[in-house]
Design an enzyme around this catalytic site. Structure first.
Site, mmCIF file in Angstrom:
data_model
loop_
_atom_site.group_PDB
_atom_site.id
_atom_site.type_symbol
_atom_site.label_atom_id
_atom_site.label_comp_id
_atom_site.label_asym_id
_atom_site.label_seq_id
_atom_site.Cartn_x
_atom_site.Cartn_y
_atom_site.Cartn_z
ATOM 1 C CD1 TRP A 76 70.025 -28.122 -50.821
ATOM 2 C CD2 TRP A 76 71.145 -27.819 -48.904
ATOM 3 N NE1 TRP A 76 70.700 -26.924 -50.910
ATOM 4 C CE2 TRP A 76 71.396 -26.710 -49.746
ATOM 5 C CE3 TRP A 76 71.749 -27.846 -47.654
ATOM 6 C CZ2 TRP A 76 72.219 -25.653 -49.384
ATOM 7 C CZ3 TRP A 76 72.572 -26.792 -47.281
ATOM 8 C CH2 TRP A 76 72.794 -25.708 -48.147
ATOM 9 C CD GLU A 486 59.230 -12.200 -53.921
ATOM 10 O OE1 GLU A 486 60.146 -12.304 -53.100
ATOM 11 O OE2 GLU A 486 58.598 -13.189 -54.358
ATOM 12 C CE LYS A 490 60.762 -15.505 -55.562
ATOM 13 N NZ LYS A 490 60.019 -15.663 -54.337
ATOM 14 C CD GLU A 493 64.298 -18.528 -54.965
ATOM 15 O OE1 GLU A 493 63.460 -17.628 -55.209
ATOM 16 O OE2 GLU A 493 64.214 -19.270 -53.990
ATOM 17 C CE LYS A 612 58.470 -23.730 -50.829
ATOM 18 N NZ LYS A 612 58.394 -22.443 -51.547
#
Ligand code: M6R
Length: 617
Positions: A76, A486, A490, A493, A612
């Site tokens: 990354w 949340e 989500k 993202e 992650k």
């Protein structure tokens, strides 16, 4: 960020490295590379920008010679764009030495200037190549002692790093070091492994050793030696990996995220399992630690992203059951102010990976200020639990998709177990309340499963219809508010759609100006059985936005008819006690985000620009 794997043993290391990288790819997927020392003592290297598949294709077209010692990396990007040249490994000492790295070497510019002045030439823009070139210089200076040279290098590095290195003069030896960045050892029979986490080697061995901060490890097929940065021997901490290797495979699902959403019932059940005895909550990991909970007058929850939202939900439960004031703070904000923390503060960190740098640094800062620390974590052998006074593991199993789903429901579950435990220890919780909460906890898996069985198709269809939507809003109140946050995270993202979550009570303080005809708004509706007033207030919010043209998608318990007149869609969840509703209401939002990303043809597991584990600040 960045996945690292190392191998020494009798087998062909290439296959082991590439399959290890496949399991670590969630940590970064800008480029991948491996280096191996072959049977004739020659170091071969291949690296490619892009996902691991590009490296696999290149190795299939033009294989490297077989070698039994190797290191591999999936990146990354931090310093330098994701190109072949910036991919790891980086070579030095006439390409006879290979180095891979995770983290950020903060003093790399000074080191690079020093080396350039001495005539060393660089081929990449990375901080990592500085470590490689420095190691080459130190290796020569030491007369070919790789371990001594490695110690000299790590002592000069500032910042956070996991480094692995190998040299063709030393087949059968890989050296590694870590500072504020993860590295674990896998112990095999006549072979040994290194990995950013146990996923790198769990298909080969479940025996593992955790390496502490500022330690160096040397692995050979015969053994493992761990020292500090000065070379003094250290006894690493052994542990058995409880994850089933198959748990880290897709197992026939189209994506890891689909598999992990399907595992939400199990994640909750496994987190509760073994922690209810004789009608009470028993957390064996907290045995003998009652003073952690009686000697405090305040709890601070620290976390980032989805884990932070789980903390926001947990606050309601801790305050209700344990009767202690709770502040929930983003870990990266905590560290850079002057927090008022002392011996009567318990800091609870939440992290799926246990490696999030912002959370780790905040925990260390809290400990430095005298706070006691407890970690809620999903990953064995991770750094944050090792730095904490107490641990509660969530048993969600490995979470591979970048978007956190099953870990979120497991985190709330663990926070509830924690709240119940502390409530009992402090004498704040009655037996009846504890018994009711236990029934709710035990019912949760079945209720989540009901949503997946009965609503998933409907939600996926809705997501499909909304594939061209450009903005989605989420509203919630009380424990529904973090769920709105949340749901929005989500969607951003993995679908790259603008999304915002708001407290429904805030609407008239500004956000209602965003409502225009056709604007989709998800509303998490609290049960009228919990608070008729709260329920009525959320229904009025629905009426207000509906009157202004919003397309309302309500998430409401079965039988709530008050939502019907002004909602365009209603997604049903089973009845549960009010505090337990968020663990149900979030499930449709996870399914929706996944469905919409799939409808847009996006890579659900590996969204752009993300990784992650955020192991750099
Ligand atoms: O491993 P952690 O739980 O510490 O990670 C924290 C966040 O980076 C993480 O939850 C992130 O927000 C997720 N990708 C959200 O789905």
């Amino acid at each position: 960020m960045c996945g690292i794997v190392g191998y020494v043993g009798p087998r062909n290391s290439q296959e082991i490295l590439v399959s290890g990288l496949a399991r670590l790819e969630y940590r970064g997927y800008d480029s991948a590379g491996i280096a191996v020392v072959d049977g004739s003592g020659h170091l071969g290297m291949r690296k490619r920008a892009g996902k691991l598949q590009r490296l696999r294709d290149s190795l299939a077209d033009d294989p490297l010679p077989d070698g039994t010692t190797g290191i591999g990396h999936t990146r990354w990007a931090t310093h330098g764009s994701p190109t072949d040249a910036n991919a790891h490994p980086h070579l030095a000492d006439d390409d006879r030495l290979a180095v891979i790295h995770n983290g950020i070497i903060e003093n790399f510019a000074d080191l690079r200037a020093e080396l350039e002045q001495q005539g060393y030439v660089f081929r990449s823009e990375t901080d990592t190549e500085t470590a490689a070139v420095l190691l080459g210089r130190e290796y020569r200076a030491s007369g070919g002692d790789l371990e001594a040279a490695f110690r000299a290098v790590v002592r000069r590095l500032e910042g956070a790093f996991t480094l692995l290195a190998m040299h063709e003069d030393h087949p059968g030896l890989v050296v590694g070091a870590r500072r504020n960045s993860p590295l674990v050892i896998g112990i095999g029979d006549g072979e040994n492994f290194l990995g950013s986490d146990v996923a790198a080697f769990v298909e080969h061995t479940r025996r593992a050793l955790a390496i502490g901060q500022d330690q160096i490890v040397a692995i050979t097929p015969e053994g493992v030696a761990v020292t500090d940065f000065d070379g003094a021997g250290v006894e690493p901490q052994a542990f058995e990996v409880s994850w089933d290797p198959a748990a880290a495979d897709k197992g026939g699902w189209p994506s890891f995220m689909a598999k992990e959403v399907s595992e939400e019932p199990e994640a909750v059940a496994n987190t509760v399992r073994g922690r209810v005895r004789d009608g009470g909550i028993v957390i064996p990991e907290l045995d003998g630690l009652d003073d952690l909970f009686t000697g405090i007058d305040r709890v601070i929850v620290l976390a980032c992203g989805t884990a932070y939202y789980s903390g926001l939900v947990g606050k309601y439960a801790i305050e209700k059951w344990a009767g202690i004031p709770v502040d929930v703070e983003l870990a990266h904000e905590f560290r850079y102010r002057d927090p008022i923390v002392g011996a009567r503060t318990l800091v609870v960190s939440i992290s799926q990976s246990g490696e999030t740098m912002d959370t780790l640094m905040a925990v260390k800062e809290a400990a430095r200020l005298g706070a006691r620390t407890l970690s809620i974590c999903n990953t064995q052998g991770a750094t944050i639990p090792r730095e904490s006074d107490a641990i509660i593991y969530t048993h969600a199993g490995p979470e591979v998709a970048v978007a956190s789903t099953k870990a979120f429901v497991a985190q709330i579950t663990a926070l509830y177990l924690f709240a119940l435990h502390v409530g009992r220890v402090r004498g704040a919780l009655g037996a009846e309340a504890e018994a009711e909460a236990i029934v709710e906890l035990e019912e949760l898996p079945g209720r989540i499963q009901w949503i997946l069985d009965n609503e998933q198709e409907h939600i996926e269809q809705l997501a499909h219809w909304m594939a061209d939507t450009r903005s989605v809003l989420f509203l919630g109140r009380h424990v529904g508010f973090p769920i709105a946050l949340e749901g929005a995270l989500k969607l951003k993202e993995i679908s790259y759609i603008h999304a915002e979550g708001f407290a429904a009570g805030e609407l008239k303080h500004g956000p209602i100006a965003l409502i225009e005809p056709g604007q989709p708004v998800f509303v998490v509706v609290p049960s009228p059985r919990g608070s008729a007033t709260l329920h009525a207030k959320v229904i009025s919010a629905i009426e207000e936005i509906h009157a202004r043209g919003a397309r309302v998608i309500a998430i409401a318990e079965q039988g709530d008819t008050a939502v019907l007149p002004k909602s365009d869609e209603v997604l049903r969840i089973p009845l549960a006690a009010p505090l337990f509703e968020p663990i149900l209401a979030v499930v449709p939002l996870h399914v929706f985000a996944m469905g919409l990303a799939e409808a847009k043809g996006l890579d659900v597991d590996q969204p752009r620009n993300l990784a992650k584990s955020v192991t750099v600040e």
